[in-house]
Structure formats: C-alpha cells, structure tokens
Design an enzyme around this catalytic site. Structure first.
Site, PDB file in Angstrom:
ATOM      1  N   THR A  90       0.857  -1.184   0.000  1.00  0.00           N
ATOM      2  CA  THR A  90       0.000   0.000   0.000  1.00  0.00           C
ATOM      3  C   THR A  90       0.894   1.236   0.000  1.00  0.00           C
ATOM      4  O   THR A  90       2.050   1.171   0.420  1.00  0.00           O
ATOM      5  CB  THR A  90      -0.888   0.044   1.250  1.00  0.00           C
ATOM      6  OG1 THR A  90      -0.037   0.043   2.393  1.00  0.00           O
ATOM      7  CG2 THR A  90      -1.809  -1.147   1.324  1.00  0.00           C
TER       8      THR A  90
ATOM      9  N   LYS B 299     -14.686  17.649  10.884  1.00  0.00           N
ATOM     10  CA  LYS B 299     -15.671  17.589  11.966  1.00  0.00           C
ATOM     11  C   LYS B 299     -15.839  18.984  12.547  1.00  0.00           C
ATOM     12  O   LYS B 299     -15.043  19.443  13.341  1.00  0.00           O
ATOM     13  CB  LYS B 299     -15.223  16.594  13.036  1.00  0.00           C
ATOM     14  CG  LYS B 299     -15.126  15.186  12.483  1.00  0.00           C
ATOM     15  CD  LYS B 299     -14.552  14.214  13.489  1.00  0.00           C
ATOM     16  CE  LYS B 299     -14.112  12.946  12.796  1.00  0.00           C
ATOM     17  NZ  LYS B 299     -12.693  12.901  12.451  1.00  0.00           N
TER      18      LYS B 299
ATOM     19  N   GLU C  33      -5.856  -3.283  -1.521  1.00  0.00           N
ATOM     20  CA  GLU C  33      -6.369  -4.454  -0.793  1.00  0.00           C
ATOM     21  C   GLU C  33      -7.520  -5.145  -1.524  1.00  0.00           C
ATOM     22  O   GLU C  33      -7.919  -6.245  -1.160  1.00  0.00           O
ATOM     23  CB  GLU C  33      -6.884  -4.020   0.595  1.00  0.00           C
ATOM     24  CG  GLU C  33      -5.796  -3.607   1.575  1.00  0.00           C
ATOM     25  CD  GLU C  33      -5.443  -2.130   1.501  1.00  0.00           C
ATOM     26  OE1 GLU C  33      -5.665  -1.518   0.435  1.00  0.00           O
ATOM     27  OE2 GLU C  33      -4.948  -1.587   2.495  1.00  0.00           O
TER      28      GLU C  33
ATOM     29  N   TRP D  89     -20.428  16.643  10.347  1.00  0.00           N
ATOM     30  CA  TRP D  89     -19.409  16.290   9.358  1.00  0.00           C
ATOM     31  C   TRP D  89     -19.577  17.108   8.097  1.00  0.00           C
ATOM     32  O   TRP D  89     -20.685  17.261   7.577  1.00  0.00           O
ATOM     33  CB  TRP D  89     -19.545  14.800   8.974  1.00  0.00           C
ATOM     34  CG  TRP D  89     -18.974  13.880   9.987  1.00  0.00           C
ATOM     35  CD1 TRP D  89     -18.529  14.217  11.242  1.00  0.00           C
ATOM     36  CD2 TRP D  89     -18.803  12.469   9.859  1.00  0.00           C
ATOM     37  NE1 TRP D  89     -18.083  13.097  11.892  1.00  0.00           N
ATOM     38  CE2 TRP D  89     -18.246  12.003  11.074  1.00  0.00           C
ATOM     39  CE3 TRP D  89     -19.059  11.554   8.847  1.00  0.00           C
ATOM     40  CZ2 TRP D  89     -17.937  10.661  11.294  1.00  0.00           C
ATOM     41  CZ3 TRP D  89     -18.765  10.221   9.058  1.00  0.00           C
ATOM     42  CH2 TRP D  89     -18.202   9.772  10.277  1.00  0.00           C
TER      43      TRP D  89
HETATM   44  P1  AMP Z   1      -4.750   2.692  -3.073  1.00  0.00           P
HETATM   45  O1  AMP Z   1      -4.692   1.478  -2.258  1.00  0.00           O
HETATM   46  O2  AMP Z   1      -3.493   3.490  -3.083  1.00  0.00           O
HETATM   47  O3  AMP Z   1      -5.262   2.425  -4.455  1.00  0.00           O
HETATM   48  O4  AMP Z   1      -5.824   3.680  -2.394  1.00  0.00           O
HETATM   49  C1  AMP Z   1      -7.151   3.281  -2.164  1.00  0.00           C
HETATM   50  C2  AMP Z   1      -7.980   4.462  -1.754  1.00  0.00           C
HETATM   51  O5  AMP Z   1      -8.144   5.378  -2.834  1.00  0.00           O
HETATM   52  C3  AMP Z   1      -9.403   4.118  -1.357  1.00  0.00           C
HETATM   53  O6  AMP Z   1      -9.478   3.617  -0.052  1.00  0.00           O
HETATM   54  C4  AMP Z   1     -10.085   5.467  -1.524  1.00  0.00           C
HETATM   55  O7  AMP Z   1      -9.865   6.305  -0.411  1.00  0.00           O
HETATM   56  C5  AMP Z   1      -9.388   6.049  -2.713  1.00  0.00           C
HETATM   57  N1  AMP Z   1     -10.216   5.846  -3.913  1.00  0.00           N
HETATM   58  C6  AMP Z   1     -10.050   4.923  -4.875  1.00  0.00           C
HETATM   59  N2  AMP Z   1     -10.991   5.068  -5.841  1.00  0.00           N
HETATM   60  C7  AMP Z   1     -11.790   6.089  -5.463  1.00  0.00           C
HETATM   61  C8  AMP Z   1     -12.948   6.725  -6.018  1.00  0.00           C
HETATM   62  N3  AMP Z   1     -13.466   6.359  -7.178  1.00  0.00           N
HETATM   63  N4  AMP Z   1     -13.496   7.723  -5.304  1.00  0.00           N
HETATM   64  C9  AMP Z   1     -12.982   8.133  -4.137  1.00  0.00           C
HETATM   65  N5  AMP Z   1     -11.894   7.601  -3.574  1.00  0.00           N
HETATM   66  C10 AMP Z   1     -11.297   6.588  -4.233  1.00  0.00           C
END
Ligand code: AMP
Length: 549
Positions: A187, A443, A331, A448
């Site tokens: 990650t 917040k 994940e 929110w």
């Molecule tokens: P990563 O593991 O680096 O791909 O990050 C995943 C995170 O990216 C998710 O938990 C979201 O917070 C954000 N994310 C991915 N796709 C979207 C989307 N379409 N809209 C909003 N947030 C997104």
C-alpha cells in the site's frame, strides 16, 4: 455432498496459455517516443514468458515462493514478467517507482526480494538503493539506459534480452495450489510503514473475469485499452491479466506519461478504452484544450483511484468521451465498485448514478458500519465506514519472511471484513457514494463536512483547475475547512466570488472561511491529492491563507 465437477485450479499460467493461443494475434503496443511504437503479439509474449521462466530458474536459481521484483514502466517486458513469474510458482512483486527511497528500501527488504527486473531508464533510481538491499542477488536490466550506474556494486547483473536468448519457449508450468501467492503490492503507506498485500492465483483469476464482465470494463478483442494506470499500482487494475482472457489489445505508454505524448498516442493508435486516475485526465483535458487532438476513438474510460469530480466527467462528455467511475484499493485487487447506471434511463436520469462510485460487482459484498459498530441501512443518507469482503479482497497483510499474516484491528473486523477507511452512503438500489476518507472528514461543531463535496463543487467553477479541501483546527468549531485552489491561467475570480459560487451547492455553514491559492495540489506517488502534505503546509505556515469574514 461434494459436486461431481473437475477441480481445475485457477492459475495465471492458464490465463497465459489461453491468451497466447486463442488470442495469439492480439497485441501489446509499447510507446517508444520514436516514429514507430514497439509491437508484440500475445503469442510472442507467451513464448518470451516461457524463456524468461527458464532463465529465472536455470540461470538465476529462482525457486517456488521466491520474490522477484519489477521496477518497470508499463511495457511488453513487464507483461512478460507478469505472466512468467507467478506461473513458474514465484511471486511477482511490483515496486512503485515514485516512492521515496527509504520506503522502497523498506519494501524490498520486507518482501526479501531476490531478483529485481528493472528498466534501464530507472537504473539511476535503483542503483543507489542496492547497497541497502541485502536480499537482492540479481538485477536484470531491460531496454535503453546507461548501465554504468551498476558498476562496482555487489550484485550480479544480467541483460534481459541476453538471458532470454536461445532458451526454450516451452515451459512446463507447474500445477500449483490456486491459493498460492502469485503477486504482491505494498500500500502507498500514508500512515506508518507500507503494508504488503499478497494476491493469490485464484484471486487474480476471479478478479480478471470480473474485470471483463459488461458490468465492469466489458471489453473484447475488438478493443484496445490504453493502460495508463501503472503496472506497479494494483496490477494496473487487473488489465494485463484480463486482456489475456479476452484478447483485448493493450497500448502501453512506458515512461511517456505526460499529457502531450498521451494525447498523441490516443490520436495515432486510436484506443477504445483507457484507465487512469483523475489527475491524468485533468492534465489531458488542459493539453487538448491548448493543442486539439482527436480523442474520438475512446468509447469508455475507467477512472478511479480518487474521487472523479463531476465537472471532469462533464468536460469529457462534451468531447464525446465517457468517463466511468470506479472505486478500489490495493487491498481489493482493486475492482470494488463501478458506476454503470441501471438500463433504460435517459442521459439526464443517468447522471446522478454516474457520479457515484457505483455498485459492487458479484464477488464483492459491502456494508456500512456506524461509529458505534452498528451496520447501517442502505437508505442513501446513513453515513458510515465502508467494509467489504470477497474472493479478491485481502484478509490480512504480509507478515514478512518469518512472520504470521498481520490483521490490525483498524483494518479488519472481527468477522473478517476489510475496513476500507472510506466513509460514504449507499442508496437502496446499491449505489455507493463516498464522501471522504475517514481521516479527511471535517468535523465542525459536531457535524461532518465532506471535503470531497466541497472540492467537486469548487472544481465545477470554470476558472478553477484543481481544488483540495482539508480540515484545519479551529478554536470555536474544533475543525473547519481550508480550501486550497489552483486557478486557471488568466482567472479573475477572487475568494469571495468562489465562496459565493460554492454557496449555490452546499449548505451555508459548510462554506470555508480559509482560502489559499497554490501553484499545484501536492500528489501522492500514485497521483492522488496528498492531504497530509497540505495539512502540514498549513501547520507550518507555508500557505498564504486569506480568511473571509
Ligand atoms: P490505493 O490502495 O493506493 O489504491 O488507495 C485506495 C484508496 O483510494 C481508497 O481507499 C479510496 O480512499 C481512494 N479511492 C479509490 N478510488 C476512489 C474513487 N473512485 N473515489 C474516491 N476515492 C477513491
């Protein structure tokens, strides 16, 4: 009672065999920045994957479960690695070439990678790290780039093409357990050390099938997909595997990820599909506004990785390019939701569905959990943290060579669901709308405020190129929003005008008082807004903040 069906394991080698025979003529085209791109058929890629596996086993001594890392752009050699490494029983570990050096060192050491496959153009990045990577025995270099950076280092160096030369294309791919590790990806590590997600052959196989379904990307061998999303970012969203199932052609940008070459690629190679994060599409939009290009070949674009501003979708609608919003995480392999509106609706009726994150595909279940741990209804208004489970969703993180898998309580529920850290609502017909990352929610006085809603509203202003909103401490309300904006060239709007514009779409008490103009929104290694940097800049007094009364 057990079934009477055959128990054929779901293996990546089966996807490879299928692609190289049934879809042998489909192509991977890699941009070279020269007059002609480089083209290789699926049949050739399959043969070369066989040669690579022989070389890794016979020359480099790679055995089952050994981690073989890639530090590569999107190109056909990287696709070969995608198939050869897992199919022979080793584990493909894709390295994010935009991570800070210390994180890369942590990741390679944690995974105990034995081999690194690297593009020659990335040697200046890898070479200084090698003295800190004791597990790496071999470096295999492919493509152009000065090799001298490796001189004098205590590692055995190989040329990719020389390694493959003269070896048999036939490799007797082992019949593995489908649950065995196939690939791993860490990650991006916004808090604490990066965590390793380990995909299985089974999860990759099932995920690839879902990617190919019409309710997901739904492409065929008549399509060409421009794979901008890096192969080091969650398996390029599953495209390299999915394409070998259905014969979708791939157009790979290699290191040419700037808006101008991307626009040229689209005009010349005429892809029908593309996949990338919103930042890339923002950049391309500005590019084609300045230097018009023909984008008309693209019938569908998968956009995700960060919230897609509705204004961006509208802008592409006008160019005849339909952006389709998707949500996922490292994940989740990553396909978690995709926003295809229900059938039978007019364009106007489709709109409210298109701007959501979309619906869960078969194979992914989702639920919203409130602050007290209660599961919330799908009523379109109850906001909670999204939790998911399914066959391609992580159930733990990699614990290191001798460690047990790790299941931190803030990441996995006691009944095994993944806590995504994303907050949102789900409509009665199953459409998910994310309002924030849990840690980015503002917040204010016990209520929110959604930073994403404010950003989307701001980015709809014709003079705003980008906008990021973060929570900042406030004596009276606890937290209040700070709006940072990137204005387009020649913009005349002042903060009061922007605030007035916002008042048209959000409640008055949510309107930011604090404003700052910035040259660019800071981005993470995978191109998302990096809000922790903005918060730090604010705390350190680096932003020129104006407070409206
Ligand atoms: P990563 O593991 O680096 O791909 O990050 C995943 C995170 O990216 C998710 O938990 C979201 O917070 C954000 N994310 C991915 N796709 C979207 C989307 N379409 N809209 C909003 N947030 C997104």
């Amino acid at each position: 009672m057990l079934s009477t069906m055959q128990d054929v394991p779901l293996l990546i080698s089966r996807i490879l065999r299928h692609g190289m025979t049934i879809h042998g003529k489909s192509q991977v085209t890699t941009w070279t920045g020269e007059a002609e791109p480089h083209r290789r058929s699926f049949a050739e890629i399959g043969a070369r994957a066989g040669r690579l596996a022989h070389a890794l086993r016979d020359e480099l001594g790679v055995r089952q479960d050994d981690r073989v890392a890639t530090l590569m752009w999107n190109n056909s050699e990287h696709v070969e690695a995608y198939f050869a490494i897992p199919s022979m029983g080793a584990v493909l570990h894709t390295l994010n070439l935009r991570l800070p050096a210390e994180q890369l060192v942590f990741i390679v050491n944690h995974a105990a990678d034995r081999v690194v496959l690297v593009n020659g153009t990335l040697l200046p990045l890898l070479a200084p790290l090698l003295p800190h990577l004791p597990t790496v025995e071999h470096v295999v270099v492919s493509g152009i780039g000065d090799r001298s950076a490796l001189d004098g280092l205590d590692v055995s160096v190989h040329e990719y093409e020389e390694l493959l030369e003269g070896r048999s294309a036939d490799y007797d791919w082992p019949e593995l357990d489908e649950r065995q590790a196939a690939a791993m990806c860490y990650t991006s590590g916004t808090t604490g050390d990066p965590k390793g997600v380990v995909y299985s052959h089974r999860s990759v196989y099932l995920h690839s099938m879902q990617v190919n379904m019409t309710e997901s990307m739904g492409l065929t061998d008549k399509d060409t997909s421009l794979v901008v999303v890096p192969q080091f970012h969650v398996n390029a969203w599953g495209l390299p595997h999915a394409t070998f199932m259905t014969g979708i052609n791939m157009l790979m940008p290699d290191r040419f990820l700037q808006p101008a070459p991307l626009a040229e690629m689209i005009e010349r190679e005429r892809p029908t599909h593309a996949a990338a994060v919103p930042t890339i599409w923002q950049g391309l939009l500005a590019e084609v506004a300045a230097n018009p290009r023909d984008l008309s070949s693209m019938r569908q674009v998968t956009i995700g990785g960060a919230a897609c501003p509705p204004s961006l979708m509208e802008a592409y609608d006008k160019l005849g390019v339909r952006l389709c919003h998707a949500w996922g995480m490292t994940e989740t392999s990553p396909l978690g939701t995709m926003a295809h509106p229900p059938s039978g609706l007019s364009a106007e009726e489709e709109w409210p569905y298109r701007i959501t994150q979309g619906r869960f595909p078969a194979g992914v279940e989702g639920r919203l959990v409130g602050p007290g741990g209660d599961v919330l209804p799908w009523d379109g208004t109850s906001a909670g943290e999204l939790e998911v489970r399914g066959s391609w969703i992580a159930g733990a993180y990699y614990g290191g060579v001798s460690g047990e898998p790790i299941r931190p309580e803030d990441k996995f529920s006691s009944d095994g669901w993944l806590k995504t850290g994303d907050v949102g609502v789900i409509s009665p017909d199953g459409f998910l709308t994310l309002t924030d990352r849990a840690k980015d929610v503002i917040k204010s006085g016990g209520e929110w405020i959604s930073s994403v809603e404010l950003e989307n509203a701001l980015m709809a202003h014709p003079e705003v190129a980008e906008a990021a909103v973060v929570a900042v401490p406030d004596d009276k309300w606890g937290e209040r929003p700070l709006a940072t904006v990137v204005l387009k060239e020649g913009a005349t709007a002042d903060y009061a005008a922007l605030r007035e514009f916002l008042a048209g779409s959000v409640a008055k008490w949510q309107l930011p008082e604090r404003w700052a103009s910035v040259p660019a929104v800071p981005k993470t290694s995978v191109g998302k807004f990096d809000k922790k940097v903005i918060r730090r800049q604010y705390a350190d007094g680096e932003l020129d903040v104006t407070t409206l009364g």
